[in-house]
Design a protein around this motif. Structure first.
Motif, PDB file in Angstrom:
ATOM      1  N   ALA A  63      13.036 -29.095  30.018  1.00 63.76           N
ATOM      2  CA  ALA A  63      13.788 -28.572  31.163  1.00 63.76           C
ATOM      3  C   ALA A  63      14.271 -29.707  32.046  1.00 63.76           C
ATOM      4  O   ALA A  63      14.874 -29.470  33.076  1.00 63.76           O
ATOM      5  CB  ALA A  63      12.901 -27.632  31.982  1.00 63.76           C
ATOM      6  N   LEU A  65      16.483 -32.101  31.562  1.00 67.20           N
ATOM      7  CA  LEU A  65      17.847 -32.626  31.382  1.00 67.20           C
ATOM      8  C   LEU A  65      18.855 -31.493  31.506  1.00 67.20           C
ATOM      9  O   LEU A  65      18.531 -30.346  31.205  1.00 67.20           O
ATOM     10  CB  LEU A  65      17.994 -33.232  29.967  1.00 67.20           C
ATOM     11  CG  LEU A  65      17.181 -34.464  29.635  1.00 67.20           C
ATOM     12  CD1 LEU A  65      17.313 -34.768  28.147  1.00 67.20           C
ATOM     13  CD2 LEU A  65      17.646 -35.657  30.459  1.00 67.20           C
ATOM     14  N   GLY A  92      15.253 -19.378  29.838  1.00 61.15           N
ATOM     15  CA  GLY A  92      15.042 -20.829  29.714  1.00 61.15           C
ATOM     16  C   GLY A  92      16.110 -21.602  30.459  1.00 61.15           C
ATOM     17  O   GLY A  92      16.750 -22.498  29.919  1.00 61.15           O
ATOM     18  N   SER A  93      16.288 -21.304  31.739  1.00 60.82           N
ATOM     19  CA  SER A  93      17.456 -21.775  32.492  1.00 60.82           C
ATOM     20  C   SER A  93      17.509 -23.284  32.675  1.00 60.82           C
ATOM     21  O   SER A  93      18.600 -23.860  32.704  1.00 60.82           O
ATOM     22  CB  SER A  93      17.483 -21.150  33.891  1.00 60.82           C
ATOM     23  OG  SER A  93      17.585 -19.764  33.807  1.00 60.82           O
ATOM     24  N   GLY A  94      16.373 -23.948  32.861  1.00 59.69           N
ATOM     25  CA  GLY A  94      16.427 -25.372  33.194  1.00 59.69           C
ATOM     26  C   GLY A  94      17.313 -25.575  34.410  1.00 59.69           C
ATOM     27  O   GLY A  94      17.085 -24.997  35.477  1.00 59.69           O
ATOM     28  N   ASP A 114      12.793 -19.085  33.822  1.00 58.23           N
ATOM     29  CA  ASP A 114      12.307 -20.204  33.015  1.00 58.23           C
ATOM     30  C   ASP A 114      10.830 -19.946  32.730  1.00 58.23           C
ATOM     31  O   ASP A 114      10.254 -18.953  33.213  1.00 58.23           O
ATOM     32  CB  ASP A 114      12.520 -21.547  33.741  1.00 58.23           C
ATOM     33  CG  ASP A 114      12.697 -22.700  32.740  1.00 58.23           C
ATOM     34  OD1 ASP A 114      12.026 -22.675  31.680  1.00 58.23           O
ATOM     35  OD2 ASP A 114      13.497 -23.593  33.004  1.00 58.23           O
ATOM     36  N   HIS A 146       9.755 -16.160  33.476  1.00 56.60           N
ATOM     37  CA  HIS A 146       9.729 -15.167  32.384  1.00 56.60           C
ATOM     38  C   HIS A 146       9.413 -15.889  31.083  1.00 56.60           C
ATOM     39  O   HIS A 146      10.180 -16.751  30.629  1.00 56.60           O
ATOM     40  CB  HIS A 146      11.058 -14.427  32.246  1.00 56.60           C
ATOM     41  CG  HIS A 146      11.087 -13.532  31.036  1.00 56.60           C
ATOM     42  ND1 HIS A 146      10.287 -12.404  30.930  1.00 56.60           N
ATOM     43  CD2 HIS A 146      11.768 -13.613  29.867  1.00 56.60           C
ATOM     44  CE1 HIS A 146      10.493 -11.831  29.755  1.00 56.60           C
ATOM     45  NE2 HIS A 146      11.377 -12.547  29.095  1.00 56.60           N
ATOM     46  N   TRP A 148       9.280 -15.833  27.238  1.00 53.92           N
ATOM     47  CA  TRP A 148      10.016 -15.080  26.215  1.00 53.92           C
ATOM     48  C   TRP A 148       9.083 -14.116  25.491  1.00 53.92           C
ATOM     49  O   TRP A 148       7.977 -14.481  25.078  1.00 53.92           O
ATOM     50  CB  TRP A 148      10.623 -16.030  25.182  1.00 53.92           C
ATOM     51  CG  TRP A 148      11.533 -17.062  25.785  1.00 53.92           C
ATOM     52  CD1 TRP A 148      12.302 -16.917  26.901  1.00 53.92           C
ATOM     53  CD2 TRP A 148      11.739 -18.396  25.316  1.00 53.92           C
ATOM     54  NE1 TRP A 148      12.995 -18.067  27.145  1.00 53.92           N
ATOM     55  CE2 TRP A 148      12.674 -18.984  26.192  1.00 53.92           C
ATOM     56  CE3 TRP A 148      11.248 -19.143  24.248  1.00 53.92           C
ATOM     57  CZ2 TRP A 148      13.111 -20.303  26.027  1.00 53.92           C
ATOM     58  CZ3 TRP A 148      11.680 -20.435  24.080  1.00 53.92           C
ATOM     59  CH2 TRP A 148      12.602 -21.011  24.964  1.00 53.92           C
ATOM     60  N   ASP A 174      20.908 -23.777  24.658  1.00 58.17           N
ATOM     61  CA  ASP A 174      20.060 -24.782  24.027  1.00 58.17           C
ATOM     62  C   ASP A 174      18.599 -24.355  23.929  1.00 58.17           C
ATOM     63  O   ASP A 174      17.686 -25.068  24.349  1.00 58.17           O
ATOM     64  CB  ASP A 174      20.164 -26.145  24.726  1.00 58.17           C
ATOM     65  CG  ASP A 174      20.038 -27.258  23.686  1.00 58.17           C
ATOM     66  OD1 ASP A 174      19.272 -27.088  22.724  1.00 58.17           O
ATOM     67  OD2 ASP A 174      20.730 -28.276  23.818  1.00 58.17           O
ATOM     68  N   ASN A 178      14.022 -24.156  19.123  1.00 57.93           N
ATOM     69  CA  ASN A 178      12.612 -23.759  19.119  1.00 57.93           C
ATOM     70  C   ASN A 178      12.432 -22.618  18.120  1.00 57.93           C
ATOM     71  O   ASN A 178      12.415 -21.438  18.471  1.00 57.93           O
ATOM     72  CB  ASN A 178      12.215 -23.332  20.537  1.00 57.93           C
ATOM     73  CG  ASN A 178      10.723 -23.195  20.681  1.00 57.93           C
ATOM     74  OD1 ASN A 178      10.011 -22.973  19.688  1.00 57.93           O
ATOM     75  ND2 ASN A 178      10.236 -23.311  21.892  1.00 57.93           N
TER      76      ASN A 178
HETATM   77  C1  LIG Z   1      16.315 -27.535  26.042  1.00 56.80           C
HETATM   78  S1  LIG Z   1      15.920 -26.765  27.571  1.00 56.80           S
HETATM   79  C2  LIG Z   1      17.440 -25.935  27.936  1.00 56.80           C
HETATM   80  C3  LIG Z   1      17.638 -25.795  29.407  1.00 56.80           C
HETATM   81  C4  LIG Z   1      18.966 -25.174  29.839  1.00 56.80           C
HETATM   82  N1  LIG Z   1      19.117 -23.836  29.287  1.00 56.80           N
HETATM   83  C5  LIG Z   1      20.152 -26.042  29.485  1.00 56.80           C
HETATM   84  O1  LIG Z   1      20.940 -25.682  28.589  1.00 56.80           O
HETATM   85  O2  LIG Z   1      20.294 -27.111  30.094  1.00 56.80           O
HETATM   86  C6  LIG Z   1      14.811 -25.424  27.097  1.00 56.80           C
HETATM   87  C7  LIG Z   1      14.381 -24.537  28.274  1.00 56.80           C
HETATM   88  O3  LIG Z   1      13.558 -23.460  27.788  1.00 56.80           O
HETATM   89  C8  LIG Z   1      12.402 -23.305  28.613  1.00 56.80           C
HETATM   90  N2  LIG Z   1      11.313 -22.725  27.794  1.00 56.80           N
HETATM   91  C9  LIG Z   1      10.660 -23.326  26.766  1.00 56.80           C
HETATM   92  N3  LIG Z   1       9.757 -22.496  26.220  1.00 56.80           N
HETATM   93  C10 LIG Z   1       9.839 -21.326  26.934  1.00 56.80           C
HETATM   94  C11 LIG Z   1       9.171 -20.064  26.838  1.00 56.80           C
HETATM   95  N4  LIG Z   1       8.238 -19.834  25.892  1.00 56.80           N
HETATM   96  N5  LIG Z   1       9.506 -19.081  27.712  1.00 56.80           N
HETATM   97  C12 LIG Z   1      10.445 -19.310  28.676  1.00 56.80           C
HETATM   98  N6  LIG Z   1      11.140 -20.476  28.795  1.00 56.80           N
HETATM   99  C13 LIG Z   1      10.829 -21.475  27.938  1.00 56.80           C
HETATM  100  C14 LIG Z   1      12.131 -24.714  29.098  1.00 56.80           C
HETATM  101  O4  LIG Z   1      11.323 -24.749  30.256  1.00 56.80           O
HETATM  102  C15 LIG Z   1      13.546 -25.245  29.324  1.00 56.80           C
HETATM  103  O5  LIG Z   1      14.024 -24.917  30.617  1.00 56.80           O
END
Ligand SMILES: C[S@@+](CC[C@H](N)C(=O)[O-])C[C@H]1O[C@@H](n2cnc3c(N)ncnc32)[C@H](O)[C@@H]1O
Length: 263
Positions: A63, A65, A92-94, A114, A146, A148, A174, A178
């Motif tokens: 999160a 970047l 997963g907003s970041g 997130d 939240h 997932w 992005d 995962n």
């Molecule tokens: C690669 S980053 C993408 C961030 C943003 N969406 C962007 O495009 O810049 C992945 C995001 O998914 C969130 N994340 C990872 N595992 C998660 C989970 N199990 N439930 C909710 N969010 C999750 C991370 O905290 C992070 O913000």
């Protein structure tokens, strides 16, 4: 720095991730700032020309970047998507840039989510408060944890009619690197999307040798119990996020755009 997926994170159970987050709350948090410049021909809130977001450098599941996928989707939203009277949810907003563009373009309600870690959600709310004018965010844009696949009921509380409305647009930017979490993301989408809603999925293939695993997301999405129809509608070449990563740079630097709709 190298790109995701970090295999160890990919296969971790939720409870293990929770432990990582729980360990170091006493230490001082470090932040970086990113300035996103809106496209030239914005349609709404034209006076907002850039959005500055703060990103936590720790407690991060990637999160920390602003990802190419989120930047490219933000540009696309600003030019092409009508958000009027739409409820928008981001998983997963970041940095949450596409959600902010939805808010600037008149979305009815926007809920950024997130991983439910205190620092991540505090930072999400910090950006909601500080990155856009209050006239855009007040009573319209919200940040909430939240995980997932978990029950999404608390996300509906922000909608005008929580018992009858759902989200018209869901953003997955992005996330599909995962692989172990594809089903969980789709559970959240399936429970939160309105009948005629659209899910926007953008991503880069960070590991070109794992393209098939990335794209398995769309195969799973078409099957029971999800029954979505995927459509690829765009591609955009950006600068590679990690220039020293393995595999053809052309693949790693390309953002793919898909929609998912209910069959
Ligand atoms: C690669 S980053 C993408 C961030 C943003 N969406 C962007 O495009 O810049 C992945 C995001 O998914 C969130 N994340 C990872 N595992 C998660 C989970 N199990 N439930 C909710 N969010 C999750 C991370 O905290 C992070 O913000």
């Amino acid at each position: 720095m190298s790109s995701p997926p970090n295999k160890s994170v990919e296969i971790m159970e939720d409870s293990v991730i929770q432990n990582i987050f729980g360990e170091s709350s006493e230490e001082e948090l470090e932040f970086s700032y990113h300035t996103y410049k809106r496209i030239e021909n914005t349609r709404e809130n034209k006076d907002v020309k850039e959005i500055v977001v703060r990103l936590s450098q720790r407690h991060s599941l990637w999160a920390h970047l602003p990802w190419n996928a989120g930047i490219a989707l933000s540009d696309y939203f600003d030019e092409h998507v009508d958000f009027k009277n739409k409820n928008v949810l981001e998983l997963g907003s970041g940095a949450g840039l596409p959600s902010f563009i939805a808010g600037l373009n008149g979305a009815k309600k926007v809920v950024l989510t997130d991983y439910p870690d205190t620092n991540l959600i505090e930072n999400l709310n910090y950006n909601i408060t500080n990155s856009l004018p209050e006239s855009v965010t007040k009573d319209r844009i919200y940040g909430k944890g939240h995980l997932w696949g978990k029950e999404p009921e608390s996300l509906f509380q922000y909608l005008e009619n929580p018992s009858t409305e759902k989200f018209d647009i869901i953003i997955l930017s992005d996330l599909i690197f995962n692989h172990a979490a594809h089903d969980k993301m789709l559970i959240s989408c399936s429970k939160c999307l309105s009948d005629d809603g659209v899910i926007y999925v953008t991503f880069s293939h960070h590991r070109p040798n794992r393209i098939a695993k990335d794209l398995a997301f769309f195969e799973i999405a078409t099957e029971e119990p999800y029954n979505f129809t995927p459509e690829k509608f765009n591609e955009r070449r950006m600068c590679a996020m990690f220039e020293n990563d393995l595999g053809p740079e052309e693949i790693r630097s390309t953002v793919c755009f898909y929609t998912l709709k209910r069959k």
